[in-house]
Every structure is written in C-alpha cells, then in structure tokens.
Design a protein around this motif. Structure first.
Motif, PDB file in Angstrom:
ATOM      1  N   MET A  38       0.547  -0.811   0.385  1.00 45.36           N
ATOM      2  CA  MET A  38       0.420  -0.132   0.189  1.00 45.36           C
ATOM      3  C   MET A  38       0.451   1.893  -0.104  1.00 45.36           C
ATOM      4  SD  MET A  38      -2.556   1.588   2.902  1.00 45.36           S
ATOM      5  CE  MET A  38      -2.792   3.059   3.296  1.00 45.36           C
ATOM      6  N   THR A  39       0.733   2.360  -0.680  1.00 45.40           N
ATOM      7  CA  THR A  39       1.504   3.080  -0.414  1.00 45.40           C
ATOM      8  C   THR A  39       0.361   4.609  -0.323  1.00 45.40           C
ATOM      9  OG1 THR A  39       0.777   3.685  -3.053  1.00 45.40           O
ATOM     10  CG2 THR A  39       2.992   2.313  -2.663  1.00 45.40           C
ATOM     11  N   ASP A  40       1.318   5.619  -0.006  1.00 48.63           N
ATOM     12  CA  ASP A  40       0.624   6.804   0.579  1.00 48.63           C
ATOM     13  C   ASP A  40       0.901   7.475  -0.147  1.00 48.63           C
ATOM     14  OD1 ASP A  40      -0.209   8.913   1.962  1.00 48.63           O
ATOM     15  OD2 ASP A  40       0.318   8.475   3.773  1.00 48.63           O
ATOM     16  N   MET A  41      -0.011   9.167  -0.213  1.00 45.40           N
ATOM     17  CA  MET A  41       0.671  10.225  -1.441  1.00 45.40           C
ATOM     18  C   MET A  41       1.500  10.935  -0.157  1.00 45.40           C
ATOM     19  SD  MET A  41      -2.951  12.535  -1.313  1.00 45.40           S
ATOM     20  CE  MET A  41      -2.298  13.863  -1.032  1.00 45.40           C
ATOM     21  N   HIS A  42       1.683  10.836   0.745  1.00 46.94           N
ATOM     22  CA  HIS A  42       2.697  11.369   1.416  1.00 46.94           C
ATOM     23  C   HIS A  42       3.235  10.978   1.694  1.00 46.94           C
ATOM     24  CE1 HIS A  42      -0.583  14.768   1.917  1.00 46.94           C
ATOM     25  NE2 HIS A  42      -1.348  13.841   2.924  1.00 46.94           N
ATOM     26  N   ASP A  43       3.687  10.167   1.539  1.00 46.54           N
ATOM     27  CA  ASP A  43       5.125   8.867   2.238  1.00 46.54           C
ATOM     28  C   ASP A  43       5.241   7.766   1.032  1.00 46.54           C
ATOM     29  OD1 ASP A  43       7.009   6.917   3.106  1.00 46.54           O
ATOM     30  OD2 ASP A  43       5.784   6.439   4.506  1.00 46.54           O
ATOM     31  N   PRO A  44       5.219   7.979  -0.576  1.00 44.58           N
ATOM     32  CA  PRO A  44       4.910   6.989  -1.366  1.00 44.58           C
ATOM     33  C   PRO A  44       5.785   5.811  -1.587  1.00 44.58           C
ATOM     34  CG  PRO A  44       6.098   9.331  -2.138  1.00 44.58           C
ATOM     35  CD  PRO A  44       5.374   9.780  -1.282  1.00 44.58           C
ATOM     36  N   LYS A  45       7.678   6.129  -0.995  1.00 44.89           N
ATOM     37  CA  LYS A  45       7.854   4.772  -1.395  1.00 44.89           C
ATOM     38  C   LYS A  45       7.816   4.443   0.179  1.00 44.89           C
ATOM     39  CE  LYS A  45      12.222   7.250  -3.526  1.00 44.89           C
ATOM     40  NZ  LYS A  45      13.217   7.833  -3.267  1.00 44.89           N
ATOM     41  N   GLY A  46       6.734   4.390   1.366  1.00 43.73           N
ATOM     42  CA  GLY A  46       7.004   4.213   2.240  1.00 43.73           C
ATOM     43  C   GLY A  46       7.996   3.695   3.241  1.00 43.73           C
ATOM     44  N   LEU A  47       8.969   4.907   2.774  1.00 44.88           N
ATOM     45  CA  LEU A  47      10.115   5.134   4.361  1.00 44.88           C
ATOM     46  C   LEU A  47       9.225   5.160   5.576  1.00 44.88           C
ATOM     47  CD1 LEU A  47      12.030   6.920   2.217  1.00 44.88           C
ATOM     48  CD2 LEU A  47      12.342   4.698   2.623  1.00 44.88           C
ATOM     49  N   ILE A  48       8.306   6.507   5.833  1.00 48.54           N
ATOM     50  CA  ILE A  48       8.469   6.399   7.316  1.00 48.54           C
ATOM     51  C   ILE A  48       7.634   4.968   7.565  1.00 48.54           C
ATOM     52  CG2 ILE A  48       6.488   8.114   8.513  1.00 48.54           C
ATOM     53  CD1 ILE A  48       9.123   9.695   7.105  1.00 48.54           C
ATOM     54  N   ARG A  49       6.423   4.761   7.294  1.00 48.49           N
ATOM     55  CA  ARG A  49       5.685   3.452   7.977  1.00 48.49           C
ATOM     56  C   ARG A  49       6.510   2.623   8.088  1.00 48.49           C
ATOM     57  NH1 ARG A  49       3.717   2.062   2.988  1.00 48.49           N
ATOM     58  NH2 ARG A  49       5.215   0.139   2.296  1.00 48.49           N
ATOM     59  N   GLU A  50       7.714   2.125   6.926  1.00 43.69           N
ATOM     60  CA  GLU A  50       8.753   1.346   7.438  1.00 43.69           C
ATOM     61  C   GLU A  50       9.531   1.183   8.537  1.00 43.69           C
ATOM     62  OE1 GLU A  50       8.898  -1.758   6.352  1.00 43.69           O
ATOM     63  OE2 GLU A  50       7.402  -1.540   5.798  1.00 43.69           O
ATOM     64  N   SER A  51       9.701   2.419   8.992  1.00 41.24           N
ATOM     65  CA  SER A  51      10.292   3.208  10.022  1.00 41.24           C
ATOM     66  C   SER A  51       9.705   2.866  11.183  1.00 41.24           C
ATOM     67  CB  SER A  51      10.946   4.834  10.342  1.00 41.24           C
ATOM     68  OG  SER A  51       9.793   5.365   9.876  1.00 41.24           O
ATOM     69  N   PHE A  52       8.546   3.229  11.642  1.00 38.75           N
ATOM     70  CA  PHE A  52       7.478   2.751  12.599  1.00 38.75           C
ATOM     71  C   PHE A  52       7.346   1.466  13.316  1.00 38.75           C
ATOM     72  CE2 PHE A  52       6.024   6.879  11.770  1.00 38.75           C
ATOM     73  CZ  PHE A  52       6.032   7.789  13.004  1.00 38.75           C
ATOM     74  N   ARG A  53       8.123   0.119  11.684  1.00 38.59           N
ATOM     75  CA  ARG A  53       8.165  -1.092  12.102  1.00 38.59           C
ATOM     76  C   ARG A  53       9.460  -2.005  12.084  1.00 38.59           C
ATOM     77  NH1 ARG A  53       4.672  -2.917   6.487  1.00 38.59           N
ATOM     78  NH2 ARG A  53       3.088  -2.308   7.036  1.00 38.59           N
ATOM     79  N   MET A  54      10.286  -0.925  12.555  1.00 36.54           N
ATOM     80  CA  MET A  54      11.985  -1.337  12.983  1.00 36.54           C
ATOM     81  C   MET A  54      12.110  -1.258  14.147  1.00 36.54           C
ATOM     82  SD  MET A  54      14.088   0.863  10.058  1.00 36.54           S
ATOM     83  CE  MET A  54      14.224   0.063   8.419  1.00 36.54           C
ATOM     84  N   GLU A  55      11.820  -1.879  14.958  1.00 41.28           N
ATOM     85  CA  GLU A  55      12.813  -2.619  16.020  1.00 41.28           C
ATOM     86  C   GLU A  55      13.821  -1.976  16.467  1.00 41.28           C
ATOM     87  OE1 GLU A  55      10.866  -4.256  19.041  1.00 41.28           O
ATOM     88  OE2 GLU A  55       9.552  -4.293  17.747  1.00 41.28           O
ATOM     89  N   GLY A  56      13.904  -1.159  17.000  1.00 37.25           N
ATOM     90  CA  GLY A  56      15.116  -0.570  17.778  1.00 37.25           C
ATOM     91  C   GLY A  56      15.657   0.055  17.592  1.00 37.25           C
ATOM     92  N   ILE A  57      14.730   1.336  16.214  1.00 36.12           N
ATOM     93  CA  ILE A  57      15.248   2.215  15.555  1.00 36.12           C
ATOM     94  C   ILE A  57      16.137   3.236  16.316  1.00 36.12           C
ATOM     95  CG2 ILE A  57      12.794   3.392  15.049  1.00 36.12           C
ATOM     96  CD1 ILE A  57      13.893   3.640  12.135  1.00 36.12           C
ATOM     97  N   THR A  58      16.833   3.924  16.236  1.00 38.40           N
ATOM     98  CA  THR A  58      17.735   5.110  16.943  1.00 38.40           C
ATOM     99  C   THR A  58      17.490   6.430  16.131  1.00 38.40           C
ATOM    100  OG1 THR A  58      19.425   4.941  15.289  1.00 38.40           O
ATOM    101  CG2 THR A  58      19.521   3.714  17.708  1.00 38.40           C
ATOM    102  N   ALA A  59      16.962   7.583  17.099  1.00 34.79           N
ATOM    103  CA  ALA A  59      16.570   8.689  15.897  1.00 34.79           C
ATOM    104  C   ALA A  59      17.772   9.005  14.707  1.00 34.79           C
ATOM    105  CB  ALA A  59      17.184   9.699  17.458  1.00 34.79           C
ATOM    106  N   PRO A  60      18.709   9.028  14.871  1.00 30.75           N
ATOM    107  CA  PRO A  60      19.801   9.077  13.527  1.00 30.75           C
ATOM    108  C   PRO A  60      19.281   8.533  12.538  1.00 30.75           C
ATOM    109  CG  PRO A  60      21.619   9.107  15.716  1.00 30.75           C
ATOM    110  CD  PRO A  60      19.618   8.465  15.982  1.00 30.75           C
ATOM    111  N   GLU A  61      19.081   7.173  12.696  1.00 26.67           N
ATOM    112  CA  GLU A  61      18.473   6.206  11.945  1.00 26.67           C
ATOM    113  C   GLU A  61      17.106   7.015  11.380  1.00 26.67           C
ATOM    114  OE1 GLU A  61      20.386   1.730  12.450  1.00 26.67           O
ATOM    115  OE2 GLU A  61      18.690   3.289  14.235  1.00 26.67           O
ATOM    116  N   CYS A  62      16.528   7.535  12.079  1.00 25.80           N
ATOM    117  CA  CYS A  62      14.955   7.799  12.007  1.00 25.80           C
ATOM    118  C   CYS A  62      15.643   9.474  10.822  1.00 25.80           C
ATOM    119  CB  CYS A  62      14.216   8.046  12.744  1.00 25.80           C
ATOM    120  SG  CYS A  62      13.740   6.958  12.924  1.00 25.80           S
ATOM    121  N   ARG A  63      16.436  10.238  11.408  1.00 26.53           N
ATOM    122  CA  ARG A  63      16.584  11.500  10.668  1.00 26.53           C
ATOM    123  C   ARG A  63      17.258  11.077   9.339  1.00 26.53           C
ATOM    124  NH1 ARG A  63      18.163  12.911  15.841  1.00 26.53           N
ATOM    125  NH2 ARG A  63      20.838  12.765  14.881  1.00 26.53           N
TER     126      ARG A  63
END
Length: 88
Positions: free
Chosen positions: A1-26
């Motif tokens: 599923m793609t979103d017009m505000h997140d066409p590549k799904g990058l933001i969506r995937e960041s919420f699915r990653m376990e233990g993601i850090t602030a520098p990785e989010c940036r």
C-alpha cells in the motif's frame, strides 16, 4: 500500500523497525524529503504523517523527527570573515 505522503513507504517502515534510533530516523526522513516532488508541500505532508501515526508510542524517534521538521529554524547568521570585521 502506498500513501501520497509516503510514496516509497519509508516512514511507514521506520515505525515497523525494532530498536530504531533517532539518527537512523533522521536519515530516513532526509531520504523521504529528498524523494518528494519539488512542488510538494512538505509541511502539509509532515502534518499528515503525524496525524496518520498518532497511534504510535509518543517516544518513538520518528515522531520526534517529524515534530522537529515542523519547527522553524533560526536564520543563518554571519560567522565572520573580512567583511564582518570591516563593518565595525
């Protein structure tokens, strides 16, 4: 599923990653922002993403990154050089 505000799904995937850090989010946010069309309203897109992921834990680093993207930055100040010294 793609979103017009997140066409590549990058933001969506960041919420699915376990233990993601602030520098990785940036880094993910920068990749997301660079992938937007030049005509896109980035502020509106970030606001829409914050609304879409409001159900995520409040301390998630991507939420903090998105919130930081909406804050105004101070204008750049002159840091010195010959011209700055000569205007006294």
């Amino acid at each position: 599923m793609t979103d017009m505000h997140d066409p590549k799904g990058l933001i969506r995937e960041s919420f699915r990653m376990e233990g993601i850090t602030a520098p990785e989010c940036r880094t993910i946010f920068l990749d997301w922002a660079l992938g937007l069309p030049q005509t896109a309203d980035t502020g509106a897109a970030v606001t829409a993403l914050l609304a879409a992921y409001a159900d995520q834990p409040a301390d998630h680093p991507m939420l903090a990154t998105l919130r930081a993207a909406l804050t105004d930055t101070a204008p750049a100040k002159r840091r010195g050089g010959r011209k700055g010294r000569m205007q006294a």
